[in-house]
Design a protein around this motif. Structure first.
Motif, mmCIF file in Angstrom:
data_model
loop_
_atom_site.group_PDB
_atom_site.id
_atom_site.type_symbol
_atom_site.label_atom_id
_atom_site.label_comp_id
_atom_site.label_asym_id
_atom_site.label_seq_id
_atom_site.Cartn_x
_atom_site.Cartn_y
_atom_site.Cartn_z
ATOM 1 N N LYS A 552 0.916 -1.240 0.105
ATOM 2 C CA LYS A 552 0.247 -0.028 0.019
ATOM 3 C C LYS A 552 0.895 1.433 -0.023
ATOM 4 O O LYS A 552 0.266 2.265 -0.257
ATOM 5 C CB LYS A 552 -0.830 0.028 1.235
ATOM 6 C CG LYS A 552 -1.814 -1.048 1.300
ATOM 7 C CD LYS A 552 -2.750 -1.061 2.199
ATOM 8 C CE LYS A 552 -3.995 -2.191 2.620
ATOM 9 N NZ LYS A 552 -4.907 -1.896 3.552
ATOM 10 N N ASP A 610 -7.184 -6.313 2.586
ATOM 11 C CA ASP A 610 -8.229 -5.310 1.976
ATOM 12 C C ASP A 610 -9.612 -6.087 2.266
ATOM 13 O O ASP A 610 -9.952 -7.368 1.943
ATOM 14 C CB ASP A 610 -7.900 -4.683 0.882
ATOM 15 C CG ASP A 610 -6.572 -4.007 0.788
ATOM 16 O OD1 ASP A 610 -6.599 -2.949 1.607
ATOM 17 O OD2 ASP A 610 -5.680 -4.151 -0.031
ATOM 18 N N CYS A 611 -10.576 -4.966 2.242
ATOM 19 C CA CYS A 611 -11.953 -5.396 1.789
ATOM 20 C C CYS A 611 -11.770 -5.723 0.268
ATOM 21 O O CYS A 611 -11.286 -5.343 -0.257
ATOM 22 C CB CYS A 611 -13.218 -4.433 2.197
ATOM 23 S SG CYS A 611 -13.136 -3.948 3.781
ATOM 24 N N CYS A 612 -12.759 -6.755 -0.046
ATOM 25 C CA CYS A 612 -12.581 -7.428 -1.546
ATOM 26 C C CYS A 612 -13.668 -8.162 -1.783
ATOM 27 O O CYS A 612 -14.559 -8.817 -0.826
ATOM 28 C CB CYS A 612 -11.273 -8.040 -1.469
ATOM 29 S SG CYS A 612 -11.116 -9.408 -0.623
ATOM 30 N N GLN A 650 -10.892 -6.149 6.618
ATOM 31 C CA GLN A 650 -9.774 -6.315 5.977
ATOM 32 C C GLN A 650 -8.607 -7.540 6.100
ATOM 33 O O GLN A 650 -7.553 -7.548 6.153
ATOM 34 C CB GLN A 650 -8.775 -4.761 6.540
ATOM 35 C CG GLN A 650 -9.340 -3.622 6.291
ATOM 36 C CD GLN A 650 -8.695 -2.332 6.564
ATOM 37 O OE1 GLN A 650 -8.179 -2.475 7.906
ATOM 38 N NE2 GLN A 650 -8.699 -1.346 6.061
ATOM 39 N N ARG A 677 -10.468 -5.437 -5.025
ATOM 40 C CA ARG A 677 -10.575 -4.703 -3.970
ATOM 41 C C ARG A 677 -11.893 -3.916 -3.931
ATOM 42 O O ARG A 677 -12.176 -3.083 -4.753
ATOM 43 C CB ARG A 677 -9.321 -3.930 -3.690
ATOM 44 C CG ARG A 677 -8.476 -5.080 -3.204
ATOM 45 C CD ARG A 677 -6.841 -4.416 -3.209
ATOM 46 N NE ARG A 677 -5.964 -5.261 -2.712
ATOM 47 C CZ ARG A 677 -5.492 -6.450 -3.252
ATOM 48 N NH1 ARG A 677 -5.932 -6.721 -4.419
ATOM 49 N NH2 ARG A 677 -4.669 -7.229 -2.742
ATOM 50 N N LEU A 678 -12.390 -3.422 -2.629
ATOM 51 C CA LEU A 678 -13.483 -2.695 -2.553
ATOM 52 C C LEU A 678 -13.497 -1.612 -1.459
ATOM 53 O O LEU A 678 -12.610 -1.922 -0.446
ATOM 54 C CB LEU A 678 -14.835 -3.348 -2.137
ATOM 55 C CG LEU A 678 -15.005 -4.562 -3.354
ATOM 56 C CD1 LEU A 678 -16.215 -5.696 -2.806
ATOM 57 C CD2 LEU A 678 -15.727 -3.952 -4.478
ATOM 58 N N PRO A 679 -13.728 -0.364 -1.480
ATOM 59 C CA PRO A 679 -14.069 0.534 -0.388
ATOM 60 C C PRO A 679 -14.628 -0.266 0.810
ATOM 61 O O PRO A 679 -15.521 -0.929 0.501
ATOM 62 C CB PRO A 679 -14.604 1.716 -0.980
ATOM 63 C CG PRO A 679 -14.274 1.484 -2.389
ATOM 64 C CD PRO A 679 -14.431 -0.008 -2.594
ATOM 65 N N GLN A 680 -14.385 0.031 1.833
ATOM 66 C CA GLN A 680 -14.967 -0.791 3.205
ATOM 67 C C GLN A 680 -16.488 -0.532 3.150
ATOM 68 O O GLN A 680 -17.236 -1.389 3.619
ATOM 69 C CB GLN A 680 -14.163 -0.441 4.378
ATOM 70 C CG GLN A 680 -14.747 -1.155 5.640
ATOM 71 C CD GLN A 680 -13.685 -0.903 6.874
ATOM 72 O OE1 GLN A 680 -12.927 0.017 6.932
ATOM 73 N NE2 GLN A 680 -14.110 -1.929 7.947
ATOM 74 N N GLU A 681 -16.618 0.925 3.082
ATOM 75 C CA GLU A 681 -18.253 1.165 3.245
ATOM 76 C C GLU A 681 -19.040 0.248 2.137
ATOM 77 O O GLU A 681 -20.056 -0.037 2.420
ATOM 78 C CB GLU A 681 -18.447 2.517 3.214
ATOM 79 C CG GLU A 681 -18.009 3.204 4.313
ATOM 80 C CD GLU A 681 -18.472 4.791 4.229
ATOM 81 O OE1 GLU A 681 -19.211 5.393 3.441
ATOM 82 O OE2 GLU A 681 -17.877 5.556 5.291
ATOM 83 N N MET A 682 -18.580 0.324 0.952
ATOM 84 C CA MET A 682 -19.260 -0.510 -0.495
ATOM 85 C C MET A 682 -19.233 -1.752 0.071
ATOM 86 O O MET A 682 -20.295 -2.368 -0.136
ATOM 87 C CB MET A 682 -18.394 -0.021 -1.600
ATOM 88 C CG MET A 682 -18.973 -0.824 -2.848
ATOM 89 S SD MET A 682 -18.159 -0.603 -3.998
ATOM 90 C CE MET A 682 -18.329 1.232 -4.496
ATOM 91 N N ALA A 683 -18.179 -2.519 0.476
ATOM 92 C CA ALA A 683 -18.163 -3.832 0.704
ATOM 93 C C ALA A 683 -19.270 -4.136 1.945
ATOM 94 O O ALA A 683 -20.011 -5.294 1.807
ATOM 95 C CB ALA A 683 -16.759 -4.354 1.283
#
Length: 693
Positions: A552, A610-612, A650, A677-683
């Motif tokens: 990262k 990561d969120c994914c 994560q 990979r996804l943003p946390q809120e979206m996931a």
């Protein structure tokens, strides 16, 4: 004024009228718990609430730090900073009287309600400086358990810690003791990635509290300097492990830990931590180099006459009927081992050790395996054992594993198997006949013994707590010894457990049955209660590995890593995991091939930090398609379709059941994943709303 809660007296003459520190609503929750439940129900409540403050204030393991200290009903104790009463009850049970000083009224009420049947306890509310003039000068013990580090806040002088010690010296009778339990500023856990306990920041103690604050912990030499400046010249240092809060063992300069003993290091329950290195391996190196006292996570300083106890080990994270304490004491200059029941129910377990000694002595007479003598004490609550000097069979085997001298290892294992097989048909067996429980009396001065020297030396079984009145096959006993041996140390994974199972004539099904019995045995010992390791997982704080984050910060996906864990029947741990550095075959594709011995029950694959969203494109076991159904794969994410998952964490995990499909000594898993990979809120939204439906 005085107030009575049950039999306990609260003296609030010096109470300022308000609490100047408070943990908030959780203290109301603690008060509700101690009013509603008795202490015998606390373990169940701790598991149900799964909160750090509830565990910290109510766990009976907190009492271990003072349990081993010699006291009787003539003993008079002063407890400074008694808080919610984590150790007050133990002191009250051991001593004749306990005087507590505590600034917080809410915490004192919690203490009083949980111990309201203790008529020998008085709690003084108020600042210590205000209460101190009213205290007598004839205490046998003055206890600072997790309090001394706040000295500059409580005392407020130019030299608060020295002044506090001088003040306390005036309240101690001749021959009395002051007991200080405190974190070591240079404790190994802080270098390894634990936050400083009081400030919740990384490396604050190591940096000598450069940012200030009202708390200070100390290295040993600084503590010794303050003791000498206070005129307190008689003292001894003890080393609580993992630390003083939930101590499972206490060591001394006369009995320091041995290599391999300090393996339970993931013990932070209060907040996230990093994992910068393997603390067990680091401790082993420090022990070898004589540096353990410098890096012990905590200190327990006994000021005054040195206690006879030089070592104590606690096995009370168990069902009540098996909760015991093991001590090494000095009598007439000679060491002696004693085991004590820590509950009324455990007395029968202690008495069973006397019967086990007699039965095992009869079984192994003439075998070349001696049984350490045991004498049950007259009251039936303790047992006495001879102190045997020697080298554990485990240490000897470790030397050959390190050199990969498998011929010597096998020869000595064959000798072990022959000795434990003696009388195999008789209805008595020690289930825990592991290598660490056998001492070999090597000739004095021996540094590296050869096989013949070990074979001709005296072998003594020193611990046979788990002896049962039924026959047990020697190969099952030996396999369990090997299984435990490999699990407890990363370096021992060089030993091919599947090869050793073949040597014992065991099939993969035999191995699985043995591992299943081991899991049943662990549940039997704990009485279905959760272990402290399980409580850590339940509370939910993370152990983060910075190595996983490196990509990262350098902007390069080529540095992506996938981590694989092996469950060999005792769950997942960092020690049984490894990274696959070349797993990413492109930005959104992971391909891995993993070898697994037939002792592996399940594999865990962490595809990212990561969120994914992940889709399983290929899953092969020994070249055969496994499929992605629930019987084969589970995950800590939301399943979105056949073989697809979304992870709102994560720390995404895919669990692949392998044990039932193990066929040979070494099996191979091939896995191909598609990952985005996804943003946390979206996931989180995707996992919660079921968008895929």
């Amino acid at each position: 004024m005085e107030e009575k809660i049950g039999k306990i007296t609260l003296d609030d003459r010096h109470y300022p009228g308000e609490d100047f520190y408070c943990d908030g609503a959780v203290e109301d929750e603690l008060l509700e718990i101690v009013k509603k439940y008795d202490s015998g129900q606390f373990r169940r409540v701790i598991e149900e609430r799964a909160k750090w403050p509830v565990l910290y204030h109510l766990s009976p393991l907190r009492e271990n730090i003072v349990d081993w200290l010699p006291m009787d009903k003539s003993t008079k104790v002063l407890e400074i900073g008694s808080g919610c009463g984590a150790i007050t009850g133990k002191l009250a049970g051991k001593a004749g009287s306990v005087t507590c000083v505590e600034l917080s009224k809410k915490r004192s009420l919690i203490n009083a309600y949980r111990h309201q049947d203790c008529g020998n306890v008085t709690i003084h509310l108020g600042n210590f400086k205000d209460v101190e003039p009213d205290l007598p000068d004839d205490f046998d013990y003055i206890c600072f358990i997790g309090v001394f580090e706040y000295g500059q806040s409580y005392i407020g002088t130019q030299h608060p810690y020295v002044d506090w010690l001088r003040m306390m010296k005036g309240h101690l009778k001749e021959g009395g003791r002051i007991v200080i339990a405190i974190e070591n500023r240079l404790g190994l856990k802080y270098f390894a990635g634990c936050m400083e306990d009081h400030l919740g920041t990384y490396f604050s103690g190591i940096e000598d509290y450069a940012d200030g604050g009202g708390v200070r912990t100390f290295v040993r030499s600084r503590l010794e300097q303050m003791l000498q400046e206070s005129g307190l010249e008689e003292y001894s240092f003890y080393y609580p492990y993992p630390d003083y809060k939930f101590m499972t063992a206490v060591y001394s300069d006369q009995r320091l830990p041995k290599q391999g003993e300090l393996y339970d290091n993931l013990r932070n329950f209060d907040r996230d931590r990093m994992l910068l290195f393997d603390e067990k391996q680091a401790f082993d190196g420090l022990i070898k180099d004589g540096l353990f006292p410098v890096f012990s996570n905590s200190y327990l300083v006994v000021i005054g006459p040195e206690p006879d106890v030089k070592y104590a080990k606690y096995s009370n994270d168990r069902a009540a009927e098996y909760a015991i304490r093991t001590e090494m004491q000095m009598e007439n200059g000679c060491p002696l081992i004693r085991k004590y029941a820590m509950s009324a129910e455990a007395a029968e377990h202690i008495q069973g050790m006397g019967a086990a000694y007699r039965d095992l002595s009869e079984r192994y007479a003439g075998s070349g395996l001696e049984i350490n003598r045991c004498r049950v004490l007259e009251d039936g609550t303790g047992a006495e054992f001879e102190y045997i000097r020697g080298t554990t069979l485990e240490e000897i085997l470790d030397g050959w594993v390190e050199k990969e001298d498998w011929d010597s290892f096998d020869a000595l294992f064959d000798e072990y198997l022959e000795r434990i097989s003696y009388g195999e048909e008789l209805p008595v067996a020690d289930y825990d006949l592991i290598f660490a429980n056998i001492l070999v009396a090597l000739p004095e001065g021996t540094k590296e013994a050869d096989v013949e020297t070990v074979k001709t030396s005296v072998w003594t079984l020193i611990d046979y707590e788990w002896t049962f009145g039924k026959a047990m096959s020697a190969k099952e006993t030996a396999y369990r010894a090997l299984y435990c041996y490999v699990l407890e140390n990363e370096k021992r994974k060089k030993l091919d457990l599947a090869r050793m199972a073949d040597k014992l004539g065991m099939t993969p099904q035999d191995e699985e049955e043995c591992k299943g019995r081991e899991m049943d045995f662990q549940k039997f010992v704990t009485g279905q209660h959760r272990s402290m390791g399980e409580m850590r997982e339940l509370i939910g704080f993370r152990a983060m590995e910075p190595e996983k984050w490196l990509h990262k910060f350098d902007g390069s996906l080529k540095e992506e890593q996938v981590q694989v864990y092996m469950d060999r029947g005792k769950g997942y741990c960092e020690e049984d995991s490894f990274f696959i550095r070349d797993a990413y075959a492109g930005e959104h594709r992971i391909r891995i091939a993993v070898k697994a011995g037939r002792d592996v029950r399940e594999l865990r694959v962490d595809p990212a930090m990561d969120c994914c969203a992940v889709r399983i494109r290929k899953l092969l076991w020994n070249g055969k398609e496994m499929g992605g159904g629930r019987k084969t794969v589970r995950a800590n994410g939301k399943k979105t379709g056949k073989g697809s998952y979304v992870f709102a964490t994560q720390d995404p995990n895919l669990y692949i059941k392998a044990g039932e499909m193990a066929e040979t000594g070494e099996n191979e898993l091939e896995l191909e994943l598609e990952i985005v990979r996804l943003p946390q809120e979206m996931a989180a939204d995707m996992a919660e709303t079921g968008w895929f439906r």
